[in-house]
Design an enzyme around this catalytic site. Sequence first.
Site, PDB file in Angstrom:
ATOM      1  N   SER A   1      54.982  27.801  61.648  1.00 35.72           N
ATOM      2  CA  SER A   1      55.359  26.701  60.567  1.00 35.72           C
ATOM      3  C   SER A   1      54.346  26.272  59.780  1.00 35.72           C
ATOM      4  O   SER A   1      53.268  25.905  59.995  1.00 35.72           O
ATOM      5  CB  SER A   1      55.861  25.499  61.563  1.00 35.72           C
ATOM      6  OG  SER A   1      55.007  24.856  62.325  1.00 35.72           O
ATOM      7  N   SER A   2      54.906  26.245  58.482  1.00 38.11           N
ATOM      8  CA  SER A   2      54.134  25.809  57.304  1.00 38.11           C
ATOM      9  C   SER A   2      54.825  25.493  56.158  1.00 38.11           C
ATOM     10  O   SER A   2      55.714  25.186  56.175  1.00 38.11           O
ATOM     11  CB  SER A   2      53.091  27.202  56.966  1.00 38.11           C
ATOM     12  OG  SER A   2      54.159  28.444  56.941  1.00 38.11           O
ATOM     13  N   ARG A   3      54.052  25.355  55.053  1.00 42.51           N
ATOM     14  CA  ARG A   3      54.747  24.807  53.617  1.00 42.51           C
ATOM     15  C   ARG A   3      54.523  25.651  52.598  1.00 42.51           C
ATOM     16  O   ARG A   3      53.122  26.227  52.480  1.00 42.51           O
ATOM     17  CB  ARG A   3      54.580  23.584  53.575  1.00 42.51           C
ATOM     18  CG  ARG A   3      55.218  22.652  52.577  1.00 42.51           C
ATOM     19  CD  ARG A   3      54.892  21.264  52.633  1.00 42.51           C
ATOM     20  NE  ARG A   3      53.948  20.930  51.209  1.00 42.51           N
ATOM     21  CZ  ARG A   3      53.400  19.651  51.405  1.00 42.51           C
ATOM     22  NH1 ARG A   3      53.307  18.824  52.300  1.00 42.51           N
ATOM     23  NH2 ARG A   3      52.777  19.339  50.281  1.00 42.51           N
TER      24      ARG A   3
END
Length: 216
Positions: free
Chosen positions: A182-184
């Site tokens: 999970s990241s952005r």
Amino acid sequence: MRTPLFGIAREGYPLIIPPLLFGVILLLLGFTATPIFLILVGLFCIYFFRDPERPGSFAPHQLVSPADGKVIGIKRHSEGPESGVDVVQICIFLNIFDVHINRSPVTGTIADLVYRRGRFHAADKDVAGLENEHTLVTVDVEGGPRIYFKQIAGLVARRVVFWGNKGDRVEAGMRIGLMKFSSRMDIFVPADRVDIQIQEGQRVKAGVTVLGELRA
């Protein structure tokens, strides 16, 4: 840029093969709980590192989503990565079930590329864009403005990967890297050079969803 192997990002194989291999070996030796766990880990990594084909054709003025995920912010700032330029910042959060292959949001030339080590705040927090590990990519759009996009590591993600180099030409929808877990992804566009066509809370797909129209 890099192509997948059997529909899986090549960076995923070091995390896929060992648990599957050891799981099968232990299963053949008569163990049960541990090999089942290892096989499940391997299967999840296959799912996580999937890299589906997304052939798209975009007009030069279209701003394309560089990541799968949920738009958690569309904000205007008096100054962005380039001082003295008002920008619109679009923040896309990727959960652990999203495709994590990133694609170029525009057609143009990579003018700059900066990788910085950092912390690992939860990616949906504002502070993550400033303090977390990230790669900031600057692209000069053909016939358009200079835009920036930033791969940001999150609480679970421990590494961002970018496959390009300064001076490379990229095309909208082209594979340009990935983020592990999970990241952005943040995109910065001059505020007076873009008409945004999405809204907060909307889910977008890399190389599919058009985020907006660039003005010359």
